[in-house]
Design a protein around this motif. Structure first.
Motif, short mmCIF file in Angstrom:
data_model
loop_
_atom_site.label_atom_id
_atom_site.label_comp_id
_atom_site.label_asym_id
_atom_site.label_seq_id
_atom_site.Cartn_x
_atom_site.Cartn_y
_atom_site.Cartn_z
N GLU A 197 7.16 -1.79 -8.91
CA GLU A 197 8.54 -2.28 -8.81
C GLU A 197 9.15 -2.53 -10.19
O GLU A 197 10.32 -2.23 -10.43
CB GLU A 197 8.58 -3.57 -7.98
N VAL A 198 8.35 -3.08 -11.10
CA VAL A 198 8.86 -3.34 -12.45
C VAL A 198 9.15 -2.04 -13.19
O VAL A 198 10.19 -1.90 -13.85
CB VAL A 198 7.85 -4.20 -13.24
N SER A 199 8.27 -1.06 -13.06
CA SER A 199 8.48 0.22 -13.74
C SER A 199 9.67 0.98 -13.14
O SER A 199 10.40 1.67 -13.86
CB SER A 199 7.22 1.08 -13.65
N ARG A 200 9.89 0.82 -11.83
CA ARG A 200 11.05 1.47 -11.20
C ARG A 200 12.36 0.81 -11.62
O ARG A 200 13.42 1.44 -11.56
CB ARG A 200 10.91 1.41 -9.68
N SER A 201 12.29 -0.43 -12.04
CA SER A 201 13.51 -1.14 -12.41
C SER A 201 14.17 -0.56 -13.65
O SER A 201 15.38 -0.70 -13.84
CB SER A 201 13.21 -2.62 -12.65
N VAL A 202 13.37 0.08 -14.51
CA VAL A 202 13.93 0.65 -15.75
C VAL A 202 14.31 2.10 -15.58
O VAL A 202 14.66 2.77 -16.56
CB VAL A 202 12.91 0.50 -16.90
N MET A 260 0.83 -1.20 0.00
CA MET A 260 0.00 0.00 0.00
C MET A 260 0.86 1.25 0.00
O MET A 260 0.60 2.20 -0.74
CB MET A 260 -0.93 -0.01 1.21
N GLY A 261 1.90 1.27 0.82
CA GLY A 261 2.79 2.43 0.87
C GLY A 261 3.53 2.66 -0.43
O GLY A 261 3.74 3.81 -0.86
N LEU A 262 3.91 1.57 -1.08
CA LEU A 262 4.62 1.69 -2.36
C LEU A 262 3.72 2.28 -3.43
O LEU A 262 4.13 3.18 -4.19
CB LEU A 262 5.12 0.31 -2.79
N VAL A 263 2.49 1.82 -3.51
CA VAL A 263 1.54 2.34 -4.50
C VAL A 263 1.18 3.78 -4.18
O VAL A 263 1.06 4.62 -5.09
CB VAL A 263 0.29 1.45 -4.56
N VAL A 316 6.38 -7.16 -17.66
CA VAL A 316 7.83 -7.08 -17.54
C VAL A 316 8.49 -6.92 -18.91
O VAL A 316 9.36 -6.06 -19.10
CB VAL A 316 8.38 -8.33 -16.82
N THR A 317 8.08 -7.74 -19.86
CA THR A 317 8.73 -7.71 -21.17
C THR A 317 8.49 -6.39 -21.90
O THR A 317 9.33 -5.96 -22.71
CB THR A 317 8.22 -8.87 -22.04
N ALA A 318 7.38 -5.72 -21.63
CA ALA A 318 7.12 -4.44 -22.29
C ALA A 318 8.13 -3.38 -21.87
O ALA A 318 8.47 -2.48 -22.66
CB ALA A 318 5.70 -3.96 -21.97
N ARG A 319 8.64 -3.50 -20.63
CA ARG A 319 9.61 -2.52 -20.13
C ARG A 319 11.03 -2.76 -20.65
O ARG A 319 11.93 -1.96 -20.37
CB ARG A 319 9.63 -2.56 -18.60
N GLU A 320 11.23 -3.84 -21.38
CA GLU A 320 12.55 -4.10 -21.95
C GLU A 320 12.87 -3.19 -23.14
O GLU A 320 14.00 -3.19 -23.64
CB GLU A 320 12.65 -5.57 -22.39
N ARG A 321 11.91 -2.43 -23.56
CA ARG A 321 12.12 -1.50 -24.67
C ARG A 321 13.13 -0.43 -24.26
O ARG A 321 12.98 0.21 -23.22
CB ARG A 321 10.78 -0.86 -25.04
N PRO A 322 14.17 -0.19 -25.05
CA PRO A 322 15.18 0.83 -24.71
C PRO A 322 14.53 2.22 -24.61
O PRO A 322 13.65 2.55 -25.42
CB PRO A 322 16.19 0.76 -25.87
N PRO A 323 14.92 3.03 -23.66
CA PRO A 323 14.28 4.34 -23.50
C PRO A 323 14.58 5.32 -24.63
O PRO A 323 13.84 6.28 -24.82
CB PRO A 323 14.85 4.85 -22.16
N ASN A 324 15.65 5.08 -25.37
CA ASN A 324 15.98 5.98 -26.49
C ASN A 324 15.40 5.50 -27.81
O ASN A 324 15.71 6.05 -28.86
CB ASN A 324 17.49 6.13 -26.62
N GLN A 325 14.58 4.47 -27.76
CA GLN A 325 13.93 3.95 -28.96
C GLN A 325 12.54 4.56 -29.06
O GLN A 325 11.66 4.31 -28.22
CB GLN A 325 13.85 2.43 -28.92
#
Length: 359
Positions: A116-121, A82-85, A182-191
């Protein structure tokens, strides 16, 4: 004669008195002895009963301690999610609070996993290898949560994974949706996104997958509900990508597709500057925002066919609609103060929609 009989009677009475005294002394001694035996027996019986009672208590203590430990771990995991969200996804935090009590912990577990997954990138720009390792960790953890002996692994030591494991154990969730997040976040940020279709697919894999999981928590199985969840996920995902543009770095690609930029002759640098007088930038943002608004309208057209519980799951549509409306009033200027700051009226509007079973 009378004196002899009197003397004989007195002597007989004294003799009987002595015999009665001896009899009473013997009887008292036996009674005292018996009472002592009974007292000892009762005392030993009560002592043995106390010992058995203490033994039962001692045998019961480890189980009680284990139960208390488990409950404390569960409470800590739920509060942690709850605190994380609340910290990183405040609008969806408010929407999740309005869900039924039995769905709330599982919904917070799924949203905490998404956070957590979005923060990982976040470190992909400077350290892409570390970001890949983090995504690999969360991807492998999905399989761990679906294993029966996951308590023996590192899942029990990570509060988000522990809550996700409990959610998976109590509900039938599709593992594919978790993997897509998870796999959607594997996209490079400069792409950059090349087409609007690519933008929709990314939003569908991230936000729509999470909505599908929340629908599965409710136990509702309906094609129209899945259709509405897909449209709402695309609308929410595209809106979130637009909101992230003012916070993007120079090394990151903006979320406006290349085909839109080419059509209006606008560079990514102009999108990042977001000049108030730049009409080309306004047209680009308008086109992307219109796509999000189209998906949102399609979701609301299906409102009469949605069950009451699903309508509460789709409450994030209120925040999405509020941002698109503020962006329209600001003439599609992403850096306008009303589009950057938090919506203070969102809690009231969410509560109002909940009363009338709308989203």
């Amino acid at each position: 004669m009378r004196s002899c009989s009197a003397k004989w009677g007195a002597a007989l009475f004294s003799e009987n008195k002595k015999q009665m005294r001896r009899l009473l002394q013997n009887t008292n001694g036996q009674i005292l002895f018996v009472s002592q035996i009974v007292t000892r027996h009762v005392g030993s019986s009560s002592a043995s009963g106390d010992a058995v009672h203490r033994t039962k208590k001692e045998l019961r203590k480890p189980h009680q301690q284990a139960t208390n430990t488990i409950s404390r771990e569960d409470k800590f995991g739920a509060k942690y999610c709850m605190g994380l969200v609340e910290k990183y996804d405040y609008e969806n935090y408010l929407s999740t609070l309005l869900l039924p009590k039995e769905l709330r912990p599982s919904a917070f577990a799924l949203r905490a996993f998404n956070v957590e997954v979005s923060r990982s990138v976040g470190a992909q720009v400077t350290e892409p290898q570390i970001a890949k390792m983090r995504l690999k960790f969360w991807y492998d953890s999905i399989d761990k949560c679906f294993e029966t002996d996951a308590n023996k692994s590192y899942v029990k030591d990570q509060p988000v994974l522990r809550e996700l494991k409990r959610t998976v154990g109590s509900s039938k969730l599709n593992k594919l949706y978790l993997r897509r997040m998870v796999t959607a976040r594997e996209r490079p940020p400069n792409q950059a996104f090349e087409t609007m279709r690519d933008l929709e697919d990314y939003a569908d894999q991230t936000c729509a997958s999470l909505l599908h999981l929340l629908v599965q928590l409710s136990g509702v199985q309906d094609m129209q509900v899945d259709h509405a969840a897909s449209h709402l996920g695309k609308a929410q995902g595209i809106t979130m990508l637009l909101r992230a543009i003012p916070h993007a770095g120079r090394q990151q690609a903006v979320s406006v597709p290349l085909e839109v930029l080419v059509r209006h002759g606008v560079s990514q640098e102009r999108i990042l500057r977001s000049d108030r007088e730049d009409k080309g930038v306004e047209e680009c943002i308008f086109e992307v925002a219109s796509l999000a608004n189209t998906h949102l309208k399609l979701t609301r057209q299906l409102l009469p066919q949605m069950p009451r519980l699903v309508r509460k799951i789709f409450l994030p549509a209120v925040a999405t609609d509020g941002y698109l409306e503020r962006l329209r009033r600001a003439h599609f200027l992403l850096t306008h103060p009303s589009c950057v700051k938090r919506d203070s009226l969102l809690p009231a509007r969410l509560f109002w929609k909940t009363i009338f079973n709308k989203y």
